[in-house]
Design an enzyme around this catalytic site. Structure first.
Site, PDB file in Angstrom:
ATOM      1  N   GLN A 125      27.672  41.707  42.469  1.00 51.22           N
ATOM      2  CA  GLN A 125      28.910  41.589  43.244  1.00 51.22           C
ATOM      3  C   GLN A 125      28.823  40.367  44.143  1.00 51.22           C
ATOM      4  O   GLN A 125      27.739  39.971  44.571  1.00 51.22           O
ATOM      5  CB  GLN A 125      29.208  42.860  44.029  1.00 51.22           C
ATOM      6  N   SER A 160      24.131  41.564  45.740  1.00 48.03           N
ATOM      7  CA  SER A 160      23.128  42.482  45.184  1.00 48.03           C
ATOM      8  C   SER A 160      22.905  42.207  43.706  1.00 48.03           C
ATOM      9  O   SER A 160      23.856  41.996  42.959  1.00 48.03           O
ATOM     10  CB  SER A 160      23.586  43.934  45.352  1.00 48.03           C
ATOM     11  N   GLU A 244      33.767  52.622  45.178  1.00 47.09           N
ATOM     12  CA  GLU A 244      32.392  52.426  45.611  1.00 47.09           C
ATOM     13  C   GLU A 244      31.997  53.473  46.645  1.00 47.09           C
ATOM     14  O   GLU A 244      30.931  54.042  46.590  1.00 47.09           O
ATOM     15  CB  GLU A 244      32.249  51.008  46.186  1.00 47.09           C
ATOM     16  N   GLU A 361      30.154  51.579  60.720  1.00 40.32           N
ATOM     17  CA  GLU A 361      31.058  51.422  61.870  1.00 40.32           C
ATOM     18  C   GLU A 361      32.496  51.242  61.383  1.00 40.32           C
ATOM     19  O   GLU A 361      33.430  51.827  61.936  1.00 40.32           O
ATOM     20  CB  GLU A 361      30.623  50.224  62.722  1.00 40.32           C
TER      21      GLU A 361
END
Lengths: 379, 344
Positions: A125, A160, A244, A361
């Protein structure tokens, strides 16, 4: 309301178990974040694909079994219970493929999906940039129109699998003059070995090159590799982000298996009382995640889409995974220092969970604003 | 496999919610706390008429046959509205009487529990909840569960026989509880012997499982109510010119409460489907801890007004603490999970 699987689903589970019993490597493969391990995991994907076990929930025409969500969950339970290898193709299978199913053309699906299913093409990605992390829409890498396609320039990072992967997908700014940052973005696929691409591997916390920086200098991409309409990339990408965080990135089977192994470790270490509560929490958390996912799957089958509820999932599993591995390392005591154990590999992997796929967050903001209805504020 | 409440179960929850919302439940809780049970008993009758206690009682004794999933649905609503009285204890008593070898006590006592004509309390531990206003006071003495070989370190001392008695009215006033709506009395000794022997111990274990399931559901409802009330508060309360709910420090605490409650919910209904000791213990500890964590967040985000007895938030805050320890501490429940034979 029930928790009973149909005889046909149980038969599917038994078939998966039998295959995995016969094929799972008896010795764990080397870490997939190394060159040697990457190759070994790629070969394992081919072995899975040869008997149609690599992408069981995909349509049969692309190499799957069209088995549905419940059987996918059962397959995952069996897969992880068997101790089968990590999935080197996961970025493509759980992020790009759902996007292609929703927004791709028939030609793109026919071209991209079969080699993804066999591990012949492994995808990375390419979302984040040095100045665009949680605020992804501020990204600046460009896609400039050229004859028959686009020229990509700019820098991507924290990509990644990119150290050893073949191709990548991500968002690029195709129109710099839009009123808002979410407009003028285009979703593209590109070759990591194309002219103009420089891949610089980055060592994660344990030094293994689990991700990379990508430097792009007028990299040509044909029109056929645009997913959805040019300029609509944000909307296309968000369907991927929902997948995801939602059902398909971390299956409950993975955590059920890890919790069972942790309980085994605790037994082997003489059932120390000071760890009993934490081991119980690992067992309970895996069960909770399994049941939560069964409920989500039932809603999904009723026609509900993956919405902000997937943020509950993402925070839960990412924090759960760290707690489980911390408990294991604490149980191991001084032996917890060794870096070449499955527990250590899992621990280092788990540490990234609250950061990627949208930091926790950001997820908590989504939960507060979109599930609880609290007012938007400054981040 | 379809792990979702069906339309009928959801409608049952909605009808209880509507009934308890219309019934001025907080006023009944405060009456109950000061020993004036009339309004609470009126509420009890309406809960019973909705079929809630009948969900723990076999048809042979005028119930609807034990239906743990529907019972859990109902108890979430009882917790959401902080309904006072021995609701869990009545369910536990019903489970115990149903499980005895001798059907006599069940035939005699259960029809009135199903209809709501009578309430029950059950003492397996240190107190008898609401014993002064309750019609059926059951007390179990002696071992309350068959000992497991692994738990017996050496030669076991001869245990006294397990006895089930119909206890007399309490002889002393209640001892104050952190949740004023829970009126706790020292168990009164003596009373009519209803049953004795190993089957009483086995039936007590059944009662404990049902009590834990009902407590888990009640705690989940308590937590959901605390979250709702706190979300409403932080949207209305302004400081620095904006709603305090727009601050990330506030949002993230509430997001964590939401996560904890939403992952307790499937454990509750999973436990209601299997009714295994391990599943129920997992649901109990998780729901109670989620509710308690939500209570701490609710108190903090309400500020000083939340720290007053007068403000209705206190009805749920104090209950969240009490339920955490009732019918099995967090550590006892976790021990059942790691010590259980069956794993998920």
């Amino acid at each position: 309301m029930d928790l009973t699987h149909s005889p046909a689903d149980e038969a599917f589970r038994a078939e998966a178990r039998a295959w995995l019993d016969a094929h799972t490597p008896p010795v764990p493969l080397p870490s997939l974040e190394t060159e040697e391990g990457f190759a070994a995991h790629r070969a394992w994907e081919a072995e899975l694909a040869a008997d149609r076990w690599s992408v069981v929930n995909w349509p049969t025409e692309y190499g799957g079994r069209d088995c549905g969500l419940i059987r996918w969950l059962l397959f995952e339970e069996e897969y992880h219970a068997a101790g089968a290898p990590g999935r080197v193709g996961q970025n493509g299978v759980s992020l790009l493929a759902p996007t292609l199913f929703e927004h791709g053309t028939g030609e793109q699906r026919a071209r991209v999906l079969p080699p993804m299913a066999t591990g012949e093409v492994i995808w990375a990605q390419a979302w984040s940039e040095p100045e665009a992390g949680s605020d992804l829409a501020s990204l600046r890498s460009r896609a400039v129109r050229t004859a028959g396609g686009w020229l990509l320039s700019g820098q991507k990072t924290w990509s990644s699998r990119a150290a050893f992967a073949d191709r990548a997908f991500g968002l690029f700014r195709s129109d710099p003059d839009t009123p808002g940052p979410h407009q003028g973005l285009t979703y593209l696929m590109f070759d990591l070995r194309a002219q103009g691409v420089t891949v610089r591997p980055i060592g994660r916390l344990d030094g293994k090159p689990a991700f990379a920086e990508l430097f792009l200098d007028e990299v040509f991409v044909p029109d056929d590799d645009v997913i959805g309409e040019p300029g609509q990339g944000w909307r296309v990408a968000m369907s991927t982000a929902g997948n995801e965080r939602g059902l398909t990135l971390r299956s409950p089977g993975r955590f059920l298996a890890s919790a069972a192994r942790l309980a085994g470790l605790w037994q082997a270490r003489g059932r120390p009382q000071d760890s009993a509560d934490r081991v119980a929490d690992a067992l309970i958390g895996a069960r909770a995640y399994q049941l939560f996912t069964y409920a989500a799957a039932a809603r999904f089958l009723d026609g509900a889409s993956t919405g902000p509820e997937s943020s509950l999932n993402k925070v839960f599993w990412s924090e759960y995974d760290i707690a489980l591995h911390e408990t294991a390392l604490d149980l191991l005591g001084a032996d917890g220092e060794w870096a070449d154990t499955g527990w250590s590999e899992g621990y280092v992997f788990a540490l990234a969970g609250p950061i990627y796929a949208g930091t926790n967050e950001i997820q908590r903001d989504i939960i507060a604003e979109r599930l609880l209805g609290l007012p938007k504020g400054r981040r | 496999m379809r792990f979702l409440l069906d339309a009928e179960q959801q409608a049952f929850a909605a009808s209880l919610d509507a009934m308890l919302t219309a019934a001025a439940t907080p006023a009944a809780v405060r009456d109950w706390s000061r020993g004036a049970p009339a309004s609470g008993r009126a509420l009890w009758r309406r809960v019973a008429e909705a079929g809630v206690f009948a969900l723990a009682i076999p048809e042979a004794y005028k119930g609807l046959d034990p239906r743990p999933v529907e019972l859990a649905v109902a108890f979430v609503e009882l917790g959401r509205h902080a309904v006072p009285g021995p609701v869990v204890e009545t369910v536990a008593a019903a489970a115990l009487l149903t499980a005895l070898d001798d059907p006599g006590p069940a035939e005699r006592l259960l029809p009135a529990l199903a209809s709501g004509d009578a309430t029950a309390t059950l003492t397996l531990g240190p107190y008898a909840l609401d014993a002064d206003t309750t019609d059926v006071r059951l007390t179990v003495s002696g071992p309350t569960a068959p000992a497991r070989p692994s738990e017996v370190p050496g030669p076991a001392a001869p245990a006294p026989p397990t006895e089930l008695r119909l206890a007399p009215a309490p002889g002393a006033p209640p001892r104050p509880c952190l949740d004023p709506a829970r009126r706790l009395f020292a168990p009164a000794p003596g009373g009519e012997l209803l049953a004795t022997g190993a089957h009483v111990a086995a039936a007590s274990a059944q009662a404990l499982t049902w009590a834990r399931l009902a407590t888990a559901a009640q705690a989940l409802g308590v937590g959901l109510a605390l979250l709702d009330r706190t979300v409403t508060h932080v949207r209305q309360r302004t400081q620095f010119g904006v709603p305090v709910g727009s601050f990330q420090a506030v949002k993230h605490r509430l997001a964590d409460a939401k996560i904890a409650l939403e992952f307790a919910r499937p454990l509750l209904f999973g436990a209601a489907l299997t009714m295994t000791e391990q599943d129920v213990a997992a649901a109990k500890v998780t729901a109670c801890e989620a509710a308690y964590a939500t209570a701490r967040t609710a108190l903090q985000l309400h500020g000083a007004i939340g720290y007053t007895a007068e403000y209705d938030l206190s009805l749920w805050l104090t209950k969240a603490r009490a339920l955490r320890g009732a019918w099995g501490s967090p550590a006892q429940c976790r021990a059942l999970v790691v010590g259980g034979d069956r794993r998920w």
